[in-house]
Motif scaffolding. Structure first.
Motif, PDB file in Angstrom:
ATOM      1  N   ASP A  26       0.816  -1.041   0.000  1.00 17.50           N
ATOM      2  CA  ASP A  26       0.037  -0.010   0.198  1.00 17.50           C
ATOM      3  C   ASP A  26       0.804   1.282   0.020  1.00 17.50           C
ATOM      4  O   ASP A  26       2.149   0.906  -0.161  1.00 17.50           O
ATOM      5  CB  ASP A  26      -1.050   0.034   1.109  1.00 17.50           C
ATOM      6  N   SER A 109     -13.828  10.752  -5.149  1.00 17.99           N
ATOM      7  CA  SER A 109     -13.943   9.494  -4.185  1.00 17.99           C
ATOM      8  C   SER A 109     -15.240   8.754  -4.039  1.00 17.99           C
ATOM      9  O   SER A 109     -16.369   9.637  -4.039  1.00 17.99           O
ATOM     10  CB  SER A 109     -13.005   9.400  -3.086  1.00 17.99           C
ATOM     11  N   ASP A 112     -16.170   3.475   1.087  1.00 20.49           N
ATOM     12  CA  ASP A 112     -16.063   2.009   1.133  1.00 20.49           C
ATOM     13  C   ASP A 112     -15.750   1.486   2.500  1.00 20.49           C
ATOM     14  O   ASP A 112     -14.626   1.573   3.052  1.00 20.49           O
ATOM     15  CB  ASP A 112     -14.866   1.347   0.011  1.00 20.49           C
ATOM     16  N   GLU A 115     -13.373   3.980   4.763  1.00 24.80           N
ATOM     17  CA  GLU A 115     -12.479   4.502   4.307  1.00 24.80           C
ATOM     18  C   GLU A 115     -12.987   5.133   2.875  1.00 24.80           C
ATOM     19  O   GLU A 115     -14.136   4.947   2.376  1.00 24.80           O
ATOM     20  CB  GLU A 115     -11.302   3.561   3.958  1.00 24.80           C
ATOM     21  N   VAL A 117     -12.106   5.729  -1.329  1.00 18.89           N
ATOM     22  CA  VAL A 117     -11.420   5.313  -2.384  1.00 18.89           C
ATOM     23  C   VAL A 117     -11.415   6.159  -3.469  1.00 18.89           C
ATOM     24  O   VAL A 117     -12.388   6.392  -4.024  1.00 18.89           O
ATOM     25  CB  VAL A 117     -12.010   3.588  -2.808  1.00 18.89           C
ATOM     26  N   TYR A 118     -10.047   6.451  -3.902  1.00 19.00           N
ATOM     27  CA  TYR A 118     -10.041   7.586  -5.020  1.00 19.00           C
ATOM     28  C   TYR A 118     -10.609   6.774  -6.425  1.00 19.00           C
ATOM     29  O   TYR A 118     -10.035   5.768  -6.681  1.00 19.00           O
ATOM     30  CB  TYR A 118      -8.771   8.137  -5.128  1.00 19.00           C
ATOM     31  N   THR A 136      -6.140   4.814  -4.184  1.00 19.48           N
ATOM     32  CA  THR A 136      -5.590   5.068  -2.958  1.00 19.48           C
ATOM     33  C   THR A 136      -6.901   5.170  -2.166  1.00 19.48           C
ATOM     34  O   THR A 136      -7.882   5.654  -2.063  1.00 19.48           O
ATOM     35  CB  THR A 136      -4.957   6.222  -2.997  1.00 19.48           C
ATOM     36  N   ARG A 137      -6.562   4.824  -0.645  1.00 18.87           N
ATOM     37  CA  ARG A 137      -7.810   4.974   0.295  1.00 18.87           C
ATOM     38  C   ARG A 137      -7.134   5.738   1.562  1.00 18.87           C
ATOM     39  O   ARG A 137      -5.793   5.716   1.995  1.00 18.87           O
ATOM     40  CB  ARG A 137      -7.905   3.492   0.995  1.00 18.87           C
TER      41      ARG A 137
END
Length: 263
Positions: A26, A109, A112, A115, A117-118, A136-137
């Motif tokens: 990540d 984004s 999810d 988070e 998410v982009y 990315t998160r």
């Protein structure tokens, strides 16, 4: 208490382990040694080695003999999902226009779990210690986009998500108190936008608005992000909001109109 699902007779353990190895990488762990992969995945060194070298042979991972990292081929695993979604395609050109008008980075984004998410990103300069890209998160509670997404949830669902979220003091400015966070989300819901000033990372400031489905529910979030301290020192927080908010709202409205036209 979290319910544990028991794999059925169609479950392929080797596939699951291979995906676990991929997900171990990540933004904070771009490159890792065999020992680090083993520790993050819970796999033995021997098992982790087999999966890593299989992924190397398939082209999803590369290595210099000591450390491993993902390759761009991994992105293809997510392209099938993204290609079936209309939202990223609708958002991308509007983000490009926004970035050109504001001379700052712009993003979109979705939510999810706890988070964001982009799903789209236009960057003008690197303003975080980690790179931001599609997929990315970040924790929703500490981001402007996350807060407009959380504020758009039905109250019962919001409470369920907050109850399962661990709030961490990411910077001295982060709202990590549940009562204060709920109050902030009430404000975001009422005003229809969010400003987060150096709560995710020192030096990062962002403004976000929701993107609405035609039925009024929140589909996604758009934001403009910038360095908190500009070299010219001419824009304070209020000035940033005054400049960015109308343009963000206009872009959001265009996306909603496009979603409505697809119905």
């Amino acid at each position: 208490m979290t319910e544990t699902k028991t794999p059925g007779d169609q479950f392929v353990q080797s596939l699951a382990r291979g995906l676990t190895v991929i997900r171990a990488f990540d933004a904070d762990n771009v490159t890792m040694t065999l020992s680090e992969v083993s520790k993050r995945t819970g796999l033995t060194r021997a098992t982790a080695r087999r999966f890593l070298h299989t992924l190397v042979d398939l082209g999803y991972v590369r290595t210099d003999g000591r450390v491993f990292e993902l390759t761009a081929l991994v992105l293809q695993l997510g392209y099938s999902y993204l290609a079936g979604q209309s939202l990223p395609q609708l958002v991308q050109p509007l983000l490009e226009e926004l970035s050109a008008e504001l001379h700052e980075s712009t993003s979109a984004s979705i939510l999810d779990g706890d988070e964001i998410v982009y799903i789209a990103r236009i960057h003008t300069r690197r303003i975080m210690t980690v790179g931001i890209m599609v997929g990315t998160r970040f924790p929703a509670y500490a981001t402007s986009m996350g807060r407009v997404l959380l504020a758009g949830l039905p109250i019962e669902e919001l409470e369920q998500r907050l109850a399962s979220t661990t709030l961490k003091q990411l910077t001295p400015r982060t709202i990590a108190d549940p009562v204060k966070l709920r109050a902030e989300l009430d404000t975001v819901r009422s005003q229809g936008w969010s400003l987060v000033d150096q709560e995710l990372e020192i030096g990062l400031r962002s403004v976000a608005v929701p993107v609405l489905h035609p039925d009024g529910s929140v589909a996604a979030a758009l934001n403009m992000s910038m360095q908190a301290s500009l070299a010219d020192g001419t824009r304070d927080v209020d000035a940033v909001v005054a400049e960015a908010l109308p343009k963000l709202r206009a872009a959001s409205a265009k996306i909603t109109d496009a979603l409505r036209a697809q119905q």
